[in-house]
Design a protein around this motif. Sequence first.
Motif, PDB file in Angstrom:
ATOM      1  N   ALA A   1       1.023  -1.697  -0.054  1.00 15.11           N
ATOM      2  CA  ALA A   1       0.201   0.073   0.306  1.00 15.11           C
ATOM      3  C   ALA A   1       0.623   0.839  -0.018  1.00 15.11           C
ATOM      4  CB  ALA A   1      -0.631   0.285   1.495  1.00 15.11           C
ATOM      5  N   THR A   2       1.384   1.467  -1.068  1.00 13.80           N
ATOM      6  CA  THR A   2       2.288   2.889  -1.505  1.00 13.80           C
ATOM      7  C   THR A   2       1.787   3.626  -1.525  1.00 13.80           C
ATOM      8  OG1 THR A   2       2.988   2.192  -3.649  1.00 13.80           O
ATOM      9  CG2 THR A   2       4.609   1.818  -1.372  1.00 13.80           C
TER      10      THR A   2
ATOM     11  N   SER B   1       4.042   2.282   6.551  1.00  9.74           N
ATOM     12  CA  SER B   1       5.467   3.817   6.256  1.00  9.74           C
ATOM     13  C   SER B   1       5.883   3.704   7.757  1.00  9.74           C
ATOM     14  CB  SER B   1       4.640   5.279   6.271  1.00  9.74           C
ATOM     15  OG  SER B   1       6.029   5.920   6.195  1.00  9.74           O
TER      16      SER B   1
ATOM     17  N   ARG C   1      -1.795   2.964   5.049  1.00 15.11           N
ATOM     18  CA  ARG C   1      -0.021   3.479   3.730  1.00 15.11           C
ATOM     19  C   ARG C   1       0.600   3.586   5.212  1.00 15.11           C
ATOM     20  NH1 ARG C   1      -4.220   6.101   0.545  1.00 15.11           N
ATOM     21  NH2 ARG C   1      -3.107   8.007   1.669  1.00 15.11           N
TER      22      ARG C   1
END
Length: 188
Positions: A94-95, A109, A105
């Motif tokens: 999920a970038t 991250s 995201r």
Amino acid sequence: MEVFWRQGYEGTSMNDLTAAMGINRPSLYAAFGCKEALFQEAVTLYDATAGAPAARALEEAPTAREAVERVLRVNASYGAAPGTAPGCMIVLAATVGSPETEEVRALLSRRRSEGQIGLRNRLQRAMAEGDLPQGADIDGIAMFYTAVLQGLTIQARDGAAAEALHRVVDKAMAAWDVLVRPSTDEQL
């Protein structure tokens, strides 16, 4: 885990998940509450299984250089291994996505940042032990090798063979001696 890994968070439907797990929707919701909670469980499982060899390599290698190389090689081998999803789930799942998936995201991250911090901590330990020279830019080194790891993931997702990924590792490790040199005012 493998469905999310192959298809990403947004690309995975509830039908995909129930089919993979062999359960119905009410059972999935009863067990996990929602798709995001199931995804968080999948990330935890990924860290404990597919991510474990790299974490072990980082901690167990006798030198910082060997730790970095082992991490890269584990990722190169595993990322292109037949029968597994290509690349790293933490990098790929999920970038990008819709505003509704911001929490997912952000979770990934944070996990990617934790990986870089873990590498930095290993380099800091190496400096304290005299394995790296004082003044080496450990933040820059950690960022560089994290970028290499992420690049290996993209290459694996694009179908690169393990041999090609290991050539990238060879090139990245060839830079080691230059990267660990302490910075001086003349070099800036």
